[in-house]
Design a protein around this motif. Sequence first.
Motif, PDB file in Angstrom:
ATOM      1  N   LYS A 115     -25.040   4.541 -17.013  1.00 16.67           N
ATOM      2  CA  LYS A 115     -25.184   5.921 -16.580  1.00 16.67           C
ATOM      3  C   LYS A 115     -25.211   6.238 -15.031  1.00 16.67           C
ATOM      4  N   TRP A 116     -25.681   4.776 -14.251  1.00 10.76           N
ATOM      5  CA  TRP A 116     -25.564   4.869 -12.872  1.00 10.76           C
ATOM      6  C   TRP A 116     -24.473   4.575 -12.170  1.00 10.76           C
ATOM      7  N   SER A 117     -23.600   4.253 -12.878  1.00 14.62           N
ATOM      8  CA  SER A 117     -22.017   3.745 -12.285  1.00 14.62           C
ATOM      9  C   SER A 117     -21.426   4.830 -11.804  1.00 14.62           C
ATOM     10  N   PHE A 118     -20.793   4.899 -10.548  1.00 14.13           N
ATOM     11  CA  PHE A 118     -20.130   6.017 -10.106  1.00 14.13           C
ATOM     12  C   PHE A 118     -18.950   5.438  -9.485  1.00 14.13           C
ATOM     13  N   LEU A 119     -17.996   6.300  -9.403  1.00 13.38           N
ATOM     14  CA  LEU A 119     -16.672   5.803  -8.743  1.00 13.38           C
ATOM     15  C   LEU A 119     -15.994   7.446  -8.235  1.00 13.38           C
ATOM     16  N   PHE A 120     -15.458   7.487  -6.823  1.00 16.66           N
ATOM     17  CA  PHE A 120     -14.915   8.482  -6.474  1.00 16.66           C
ATOM     18  C   PHE A 120     -13.972   8.102  -5.461  1.00 16.66           C
ATOM     19  N   SER A 121     -12.910   9.214  -5.227  1.00 19.05           N
ATOM     20  CA  SER A 121     -12.005   8.988  -4.292  1.00 19.05           C
ATOM     21  C   SER A 121     -12.557   9.617  -2.815  1.00 19.05           C
ATOM     22  N   LEU A 122     -11.927   8.782  -1.737  1.00 18.16           N
ATOM     23  CA  LEU A 122     -12.628   9.014  -0.453  1.00 18.16           C
ATOM     24  C   LEU A 122     -12.198  10.602  -0.113  1.00 18.16           C
ATOM     25  N   SER A 123     -10.921  10.851  -0.640  1.00 17.41           N
ATOM     26  CA  SER A 123     -10.605  12.463  -0.432  1.00 17.41           C
ATOM     27  C   SER A 123     -11.394  13.424  -1.164  1.00 17.41           C
ATOM     28  N   ASP A 124     -12.321  12.912  -1.801  1.00 14.72           N
ATOM     29  CA  ASP A 124     -13.293  13.941  -2.380  1.00 14.72           C
ATOM     30  C   ASP A 124     -14.527  13.791  -1.728  1.00 14.72           C
ATOM     31  N   LEU A 125     -14.834  12.725  -0.585  1.00 16.68           N
ATOM     32  CA  LEU A 125     -15.979  12.882   0.237  1.00 16.68           C
ATOM     33  C   LEU A 125     -16.309  14.088   1.142  1.00 16.68           C
ATOM     34  N   LYS A 126     -17.272  14.578   1.021  1.00 20.11           N
ATOM     35  CA  LYS A 126     -17.565  15.666   2.128  1.00 20.11           C
ATOM     36  C   LYS A 126     -18.265  15.173   3.278  1.00 20.11           C
ATOM     37  N   SER A 127     -19.509  14.366   2.841  1.00 17.48           N
ATOM     38  CA  SER A 127     -20.367  13.560   4.227  1.00 17.48           C
ATOM     39  C   SER A 127     -21.103  12.427   3.425  1.00 17.48           C
ATOM     40  N   ILE A 128     -21.698  11.943   4.707  1.00 12.42           N
ATOM     41  CA  ILE A 128     -22.495  10.771   4.393  1.00 12.42           C
ATOM     42  C   ILE A 128     -23.616  10.521   4.975  1.00 12.42           C
ATOM     43  N   LYS A 129     -24.778  10.669   4.403  1.00 10.00           N
ATOM     44  CA  LYS A 129     -26.096  10.941   5.064  1.00 10.00           C
ATOM     45  C   LYS A 129     -26.705   9.320   5.289  1.00 10.00           C
ATOM     46  N   GLN A 130     -27.015   9.239   6.544  1.00  8.37           N
ATOM     47  CA  GLN A 130     -27.734   7.663   6.722  1.00  8.37           C
ATOM     48  C   GLN A 130     -29.136   7.801   7.017  1.00  8.37           C
ATOM     49  N   ASN A 131     -29.743   6.835   6.595  1.00 14.02           N
ATOM     50  CA  ASN A 131     -31.242   6.690   6.989  1.00 14.02           C
ATOM     51  C   ASN A 131     -31.995   5.292   6.971  1.00 14.02           C
ATOM     52  N   LYS A 132     -33.085   5.237   7.691  1.00 13.99           N
ATOM     53  CA  LYS A 132     -33.746   3.819   7.473  1.00 13.99           C
ATOM     54  C   LYS A 132     -35.051   3.798   6.609  1.00 13.99           C
ATOM     55  N   GLU A 133     -35.189   3.181   5.749  1.00 18.76           N
ATOM     56  CA  GLU A 133     -36.397   2.970   5.058  1.00 18.76           C
ATOM     57  C   GLU A 133     -37.583   2.416   6.044  1.00 18.76           C
ATOM     58  N   GLY A 134     -38.739   2.444   5.514  1.00 16.64           N
ATOM     59  CA  GLY A 134     -39.816   1.850   6.207  1.00 16.64           C
ATOM     60  C   GLY A 134     -39.890   0.319   6.291  1.00 16.64           C
ATOM     61  N   MET A 135     -39.321  -0.151   5.184  1.00 13.87           N
ATOM     62  CA  MET A 135     -39.181  -1.698   4.988  1.00 13.87           C
ATOM     63  C   MET A 135     -38.182  -2.236   5.926  1.00 13.87           C
ATOM     64  N   GLY A 136     -37.270  -1.501   6.493  1.00 15.60           N
ATOM     65  CA  GLY A 136     -36.416  -2.136   7.383  1.00 15.60           C
ATOM     66  C   GLY A 136     -34.918  -2.214   6.832  1.00 15.60           C
ATOM     67  N   TRP A 137     -34.799  -1.671   5.645  1.00 14.30           N
ATOM     68  CA  TRP A 137     -33.475  -1.574   5.348  1.00 14.30           C
ATOM     69  C   TRP A 137     -32.888  -0.409   5.362  1.00 14.30           C
ATOM     70  N   SER A 138     -31.588  -0.046   5.192  1.00 10.19           N
ATOM     71  CA  SER A 138     -30.875   1.323   5.286  1.00 10.19           C
ATOM     72  C   SER A 138     -30.501   1.690   3.884  1.00 10.19           C
ATOM     73  N   TYR A 139     -30.268   2.987   3.831  1.00  5.42           N
ATOM     74  CA  TYR A 139     -29.692   3.525   2.577  1.00  5.42           C
ATOM     75  C   TYR A 139     -28.850   4.678   3.020  1.00  5.42           C
ATOM     76  N   LEU A 140     -27.789   4.828   2.275  1.00  4.36           N
ATOM     77  CA  LEU A 140     -26.848   5.847   2.249  1.00  4.36           C
ATOM     78  C   LEU A 140     -26.839   6.750   1.309  1.00  4.36           C
ATOM     79  N   VAL A 141     -26.591   8.278   1.400  1.00  2.00           N
ATOM     80  CA  VAL A 141     -26.306   9.226   0.220  1.00  2.00           C
ATOM     81  C   VAL A 141     -24.945   9.967   0.491  1.00  2.00           C
ATOM     82  N   PHE A 142     -23.912   9.774  -0.575  1.00  2.05           N
ATOM     83  CA  PHE A 142     -23.029  10.218  -0.600  1.00  2.05           C
ATOM     84  C   PHE A 142     -22.893  11.658  -1.200  1.00  2.05           C
ATOM     85  N   CYS A 143     -22.201  12.747  -0.385  1.00  2.00           N
ATOM     86  CA  CYS A 143     -22.243  13.740  -0.782  1.00  2.00           C
ATOM     87  C   CYS A 143     -20.624  14.395  -1.031  1.00  2.00           C
TER      88      CYS A 143
END
Length: 669
Positions: A115-143
């Motif tokens: 249920k966690w798998s996802f696939l989308f076309s780049l043409s459907d992508l509106k924005s990407i949110k970037q952030n840094k975690e306190g542990m040092g790694w980064s994460y992204l959220v696709f909207c």
Amino acid sequence: VVYEQDGVFIHSSYGKNDDQDSLIAGILRVIEKENEVVVDWRPLDETLDTSNILCAGKDSSSVVEWTQNPKEKCSRGADCPNSYEAEWDMVTTVSFKKRPHSNGDATTHANGESKWSFLFSLSDLKSIKQNKEGMGWSYLVFCLKDDVKLPALHFHRGDSTVLINCLGKHATLHRSPSDERVLLVKTQKSLSQSFENLLVNFIFDSFACLFFFCFFITQKMKDDPYTRTMGKFSKVANFIFDSFRLSDPSNQRRPPSEMADFINDTLPELKINQQEEPGFEVITRIDLGKQPEVSRREPVSAEEWAKNMDSEGRILDVDYIKRSIFKGGLCHTLRKEVWKFLLGYFPWNSSKEERANLQKRKTDEYFRMKLQWKSVSEEQEKRNSRLRDYRSLIEKDVNRTDRTNKFYEGENNPGLILLHDILMTYCMYDFDLGYVQGMSDLLSPVLYVMENEVDAFWCFVSYMDQMHQNFEEQMKGMKTQLIQLSTLLRLLDSRFWNYLESQDSGYLYFCFRWLLIRFKREFSFQDILRLWEVMWTKLPCQNFHLLLCCAILECEKQQIMDKHYDLNDILKHINELSMKIDVEYILCKAEAISMQMMNCKELPSAVSEILRIESSSVTPDSDTGEDESGAKLSCPMSLYESISTPVIAANGTRDSTQQMSETQGLTPA
């Protein structure tokens, strides 16, 4: 696959009040498809687990678990009493297990996907949110454009910058004025550039190939333009083949219009002088008659195969089995066994015991050859430029061969390792030929089916015996096939051939890739398995693959002529057929053409020679076919009468009064 990163996690309880996150490990990919770019993330349980390879002994009678320590491979002696693995210390068989989740709640749906798998076309992508975690790694959220926010992807291994840079090559990214962490996506560039890159990289590189090809010809052509033309063709073989692969978009390319003008000016110099070349036959009038209706049956089942084998494992009726495979192919469970017969690795009249002894001898022979290159030290290799070149080319090609197939996807995949090792060992088997680009495409489906290093190698050797001339420096096989294909097409439809000739396409160079690697890039992976096993029966005539080319072109000729396609358009159209051809329909169509030829009472001798069939009329009860010696044979009518269970049919008609004036066929030397 233009980007791939493992160690990309979803925190399934992130943002909730749970005491502990559930981590779901996965692989993130960016994939270029025909007219779009897609982003794909899936948990590791949906990818191949390379740590759980199964390894079989030389006699293929036992299976033991592969471990990272080679000395432990056969520690369970009772499980593999006849295994030679300890002696050779190699992997000979691969299969794959699912990796169970121990830390996460990635449940699966009914279709087997998480249920966690996802696939989308780049043409459907509106924005990407970037952030840094306190542990040092980064994460992204696709909207997405419909305001759907996908689960955050946490990059525990490495930075997300590489992904952003990759996406930036296919879409315009710029910072949001209201939130500097958000990248806004404009997709116009993605859509236009995706098509343009495919068109330029995939098609117009072939113009560049022909440019260098023609340049060599005009500089070097002297007394024998035909020999020199086809001889120089081989000098750019690797470059031509590279044009059908993904290329570096930074390369400078000649404008399509300029290339087309150059080819139009130069290609007339490549025509064969029909008055000086021996073997031409003038055909003044041919009545081919109608193309008969053809049907196909269900694939040969395991039960049907077993019923045709005696107690010692010998095939009872080889002709019946071949006809059945030609008419319907094989169910997948049989391919691992039957392909060895079709390719000539196993003799058709051998017993089970004889085949086991053969496998044992061939296994010893294989590993002796493999040891030759495995034992070459780095210092030795520095003084062996040929081996270095082979290894470099193989490593380059292996890393881009069928990487979207689960058998070969991911990093450090055991399938890729075996692909590499088999090709390197083939260089020891045939050091004169070595490795040429395109061989990995021929090996990939064979290894996929065999799942066994030794069996895959010897089946590949048998296949290369058929294809060897395609890859030789002089490319005699390619030269002959292009001439033969042109001859057949002229007989089938002189009007269409004349149109192609008027567009400087009479010698069908746009079919080069079809012939070089036997349609490997024109059909889906599963369809290629079906197509190849049908062709390997060598029914219903010699060079059936040329009739497959004719069948495809016959389906496309109306559009090409009605829309007045020029050289540019023809090349573009033929390349865009990739993955869009119905394999069952084309097999029916090609078989109908073969029957049409066989039933022709005045078949030109040049065509009879190409297809190895008699030019006389054939009676309905004729029941002959091509024997193992390859002698000329009559129409095997039983092929069409004894096989039942049709699943698909194709119809075609021909005008019985069609004139064939000034049509010529070249009998190959």
